[in-house]
Write an enzyme that holds these catalytic residues in place. Structure first.
Site, PDB file in Angstrom:
ATOM      1  N   HIS A 108      42.028  44.583  37.727  1.00 47.97           N
ATOM      2  CA  HIS A 108      42.899  45.268  36.771  1.00 47.97           C
ATOM      3  C   HIS A 108      42.123  45.691  35.531  1.00 47.97           C
ATOM      4  O   HIS A 108      40.991  45.241  35.313  1.00 47.97           O
ATOM      5  CB  HIS A 108      44.041  44.338  36.349  1.00 47.97           C
ATOM      6  N   GLN A 173      48.320  44.189  32.279  1.00 45.14           N
ATOM      7  CA  GLN A 173      47.094  44.284  33.089  1.00 45.14           C
ATOM      8  C   GLN A 173      47.395  45.019  34.398  1.00 45.14           C
ATOM      9  O   GLN A 173      47.535  44.395  35.460  1.00 45.14           O
ATOM     10  CB  GLN A 173      46.561  42.886  33.412  1.00 45.14           C
ATOM     11  N   ASP A 175      47.099  46.768  37.849  1.00 45.11           N
ATOM     12  CA  ASP A 175      46.106  46.590  38.924  1.00 45.11           C
ATOM     13  C   ASP A 175      45.461  47.925  39.277  1.00 45.11           C
ATOM     14  O   ASP A 175      46.148  48.944  39.421  1.00 45.11           O
ATOM     15  CB  ASP A 175      46.785  46.020  40.178  1.00 45.11           C
ATOM     16  N   ARG A 203      30.458  36.861  38.375  1.00 46.10           N
ATOM     17  CA  ARG A 203      31.574  36.027  38.834  1.00 46.10           C
ATOM     18  C   ARG A 203      32.734  37.019  39.003  1.00 46.10           C
ATOM     19  O   ARG A 203      33.178  37.654  38.054  1.00 46.10           O
ATOM     20  CB  ARG A 203      31.894  34.957  37.794  1.00 46.10           C
ATOM     21  N   ASP A 205      36.291  38.200  39.494  1.00 42.64           N
ATOM     22  CA  ASP A 205      37.595  37.662  39.143  1.00 42.64           C
ATOM     23  C   ASP A 205      38.634  38.003  40.213  1.00 42.64           C
ATOM     24  O   ASP A 205      38.668  39.128  40.721  1.00 42.64           O
ATOM     25  CB  ASP A 205      38.001  38.309  37.805  1.00 42.64           C
ATOM     26  N   GLU A 212      45.179  42.404  48.150  1.00 43.10           N
ATOM     27  CA  GLU A 212      46.621  42.676  48.220  1.00 43.10           C
ATOM     28  C   GLU A 212      46.916  44.072  47.700  1.00 43.10           C
ATOM     29  O   GLU A 212      47.802  44.756  48.191  1.00 43.10           O
ATOM     30  CB  GLU A 212      47.394  41.635  47.414  1.00 43.10           C
ATOM     31  N   GLU A 250      36.025  34.254  42.762  1.00 48.62           N
ATOM     32  CA  GLU A 250      37.176  33.373  42.529  1.00 48.62           C
ATOM     33  C   GLU A 250      38.174  33.657  43.653  1.00 48.62           C
ATOM     34  O   GLU A 250      38.843  34.679  43.645  1.00 48.62           O
ATOM     35  CB  GLU A 250      37.808  33.677  41.167  1.00 48.62           C
ATOM     36  N   HIS A 317      38.243  27.227  33.014  1.00 52.32           N
ATOM     37  CA  HIS A 317      38.915  27.645  31.786  1.00 52.32           C
ATOM     38  C   HIS A 317      40.406  27.885  31.977  1.00 52.32           C
ATOM     39  O   HIS A 317      41.107  28.174  31.017  1.00 52.32           O
ATOM     40  CB  HIS A 317      38.249  28.921  31.275  1.00 52.32           C
TER      41      HIS A 317
HETATM   42  C1  NOJ Z   1      41.443  34.661  36.683  1.00 57.02           C
HETATM   43  C2  NOJ Z   1      40.864  34.199  35.380  1.00 57.02           C
HETATM   44  O1  NOJ Z   1      40.180  32.991  35.616  1.00 57.02           O
HETATM   45  C3  NOJ Z   1      42.026  34.044  34.428  1.00 57.02           C
HETATM   46  O2  NOJ Z   1      41.621  33.431  33.231  1.00 57.02           O
HETATM   47  C4  NOJ Z   1      42.648  35.386  34.171  1.00 57.02           C
HETATM   48  O3  NOJ Z   1      43.797  35.248  33.366  1.00 57.02           O
HETATM   49  C5  NOJ Z   1      43.049  36.044  35.489  1.00 57.02           C
HETATM   50  N1  NOJ Z   1      42.034  35.961  36.513  1.00 57.02           N
HETATM   51  C6  NOJ Z   1      43.339  37.511  35.265  1.00 57.02           C
HETATM   52  O4  NOJ Z   1      42.140  38.186  35.011  1.00 57.02           O
END
Ligand code: NOJ
Length: 558
Positions: A108, A173, A175, A203, A205, A212, A250, A317
């Site tokens: 996004h 945000q 997409d 990394r 995200d 999806e 992630e 985090h």
């Molecule tokens: C995963 C991130 O770790 C998180 O902090 C964030 O809010 C969402 N993705 C959206 O980018």
């Protein structure tokens, strides 16, 4: 494993350190951490021994999702510095043998990104197709939202053009439309740009959400037949540009589904992935003082391509998500580590860091980190874990754990010299405040968590078995103890962890193949002889932890 492999495939036994520049060190004293501050801590990070920094988003942002809402993928948030400062940090890190990766947010943009501003101005905007729209009323999608405290649908109505746009996270945000080849090319150029500036990878995200979106946008004729082709395209591009750069994804999905994101037998998609399943079962094991849930999670990890790697972690985090446990299991972890409803969030997680969850018991904390570093994979720590940094639960939701780093026992924990009211985030108060928990004191104290972590990191780095070896759970009768091994042809590390608050006696049986061999304790240098049946009795203290090396050939260390 050849010695050249260990150098080339550095991510197989790296130590990752995640940090948010804005809460690390404020050099210009405006209350916000900055790149100039981080540059002054590169030697610290090298001394701690970590090998790769993961920088959380540092791009221009309205900051409604702590920087994960980006308005310019090529820019640098002016509060943190500029491109010159980014290059300075990367170069200083490289000089000390540290690699640097950064967040790549591909799912996004911010709704303030020029692409989205244009897209919502008119259906004819050239950027309209950068996002995913629908004109009909969406069905109830309240069970698909990621942040149920703030959103009740993954579709938001846009008044101006009378259509709905897709947003899996916050409605600010939108997409991106990954079915659109032009969007994919935009993001490849973004990767290219940061690689040229020296980053060693990304990394990535929220990877499953990208997939999806492809499904959702599947009316678009440019959609690839298989969304995994997207990741292959990304990885192919990345490694054409930089052979040793990585994509660390992630991907919080069940183990069985994770293999595909690595590219299955080909190993040509994500280089690394966080192991959320192992993390969640670690907490279940800690809560129950029973090693079996963790053992089972590790045993059911899918086999992955030898060049790929799992990233292990205890905390990041976000909320400590326990979403893949059953409701009853999650409740057990809540009861043990966060019974107060105020520290529970989204019905799936906790807003605490590890010390608070473990009652700030040094024995248990050390055991948990020893366990983390001994697991097969590449350990990742979140800044401050090395000193037992706490949290501020008066902050909203996930912000609780994003507190300023504590460098000294002085003003604002040495993070910044501004008046406390001007800090980007208040410092931790209470028993884990900077007077009790800070880097300076712990570096002087050989018994501190900091020294323990530095030793762990050093041992991990001298144990290629952990990143490269064959993993096995060693059967033995004690349910509160995990014994596992990571083995290479000539050498193996046996890790022993007692999850219980009581001591016990472990009967270690490695079998006759190991008759009359010796295990070397990698922390105490003690030696444990195995008898003619390959057996030894080991007394274990409460929360005890041992790393034992069994070596047959040439010694790894002199
Ligand atoms: C995963 C991130 O770790 C998180 O902090 C964030 O809010 C969402 N993705 C959206 O980018």
């Amino acid at each position: 494993m050849r010695i050249t492999d260990t150098a080339d495939r550095w991510w197989k036994n790296a130590v990752l350190y995640c940090l948010d520049i804005e809460t690390y060190l404020d050099h210009n004293n405006d209350g916000v951490g900055d790149l100039a501050g981080l540059a002054r801590r590169i030697d610290y990070l090298a001394e701690l021994g970590v090998t790769c920094l993961w920088l959380m988003p540092f791009y221009p942002t309205p900051d409604r999702d702590d920087g994960y809402d980006i308005t310019d993928f090529y820019g640098v948030d002016g509060r943190l510095g500029d491109h010159g400062r980014v290059v300075e940090v990367i170069r200083m890190a490289h000089d000390r043998g540290l690699r640097v990766i950064a967040d790549l947010v591909i799912n996004h943009t911010s709704d303030q990104h020029p692409w989205f501003k244009s897209a919502r101005r008119s259906k004819n905007s050239p950027y309209r197709d950068y996002y995913v729209w629908r004109s009909d009323t969406p069905p109830d999608t309240s069970d698909e939202v990621v942040f149920p405290d703030k959103e009740d649908s993954i579709w938001a109505y846009d008044d101006r053009t009378g259509e709905y746009y897709l947003h899996h996270f916050y409605s600010h945000q939108p997409d991106l439309n990954w079915g659109n080849q032009v969007v994919r090319e935009e993001l490849l150029r973004v990767m290219d740009f940061w690689l040229q500036l020296g980053l060693d990878g990304f990394r990535v995200d929220a990877v499953p959400f990208v997939f999806e979106d492809v499904d959702t946008a599947s009316k678009n004729p440019s959609v690839p037949a298989d969304p995994h082709d997207l990741l292959k395209e990304f990885r192919g591009f990345l490694n054409r540009r930089r052979g040793d750069a990585i994509l660390l994804g992630e991907v919080n999905v069940p183990h069985a589904d994770q293999r595909r994101y690595f590219g299955g037998d080909a190993g040509d998609e994500l280089t690394m992935m966080f192991d959320f399943i192992t993390m969640q079962n670690t907490y279940l094991s800690l809560a129950r003082q029973d090693a079996r849930p963790l053992a089972k999670a590790l045993q059911t990890r899918p086999a992955i391509h030898p060049t790929c790697q799992w990233a292990t972690f205890l905390r990041n985090h976000d909320e400590l998500t326990l979403d893949k446990l059953t409701d009853a299991q999650r409740q057990e972890v809540f009861d043990a580590f966060g019974p107060d409803p105020d520290v529970q969030i989204y019905d799936r997680g906790l807003t605490l860091r590890l010390p608070t969850m473990l009652g700030n018991d040094p024995r248990r904390l050390k055991m948990a980190y020893s366990l983390l570093f001994s697991l097969p994979g590449t350990p990742t720590i979140y800044y401050g874990e090395e000193i037992g940094l706490g949290e501020d639960t008066s902050q909203d939701g996930r912000m609780a754990v994003r507190v300023p780093m504590q460098w000294t026992d002085g003003k604002n924990g040495g993070f910044s010299d501004v008046a406390p009211g001007r800090l980007i985030q208040p410092t931790v108060e209470g028993p884990l405040d900077a007077r009790h928990v800070n880097v300076a004191d712990q570096r002087r104290d050989r018994d501190s968590l900091w020294h323990f972590m530095a030793t762990l990191i050093s041992r991990y780095r001298s144990c290629p078995e952990l990143g490269w070896g064959e993993f096995e759970v060693i059967e033995q009768p004690l349910t509160n103890v995990l014994v596992h091994s990571c083995a290479l042809p000539e050498t193996a590390v046996y890790a022993i962890h007692n999850f219980a608050a009581e001591g016990c006696e472990l009967e270690l049986d490695l079998g006759r193949d190991f008759a009359d061999t010796v295990l070397v304790d990698l922390f105490s240098d003690g030696r444990i002889p195995l008898d003619g049946r390959g057996h030894a009795t080991l007394p274990l203290d409460a929360y005890d932890h041992r790393w034992l090396r069994l070596q047959r050939g040439e010694p790894l260390l002199p």
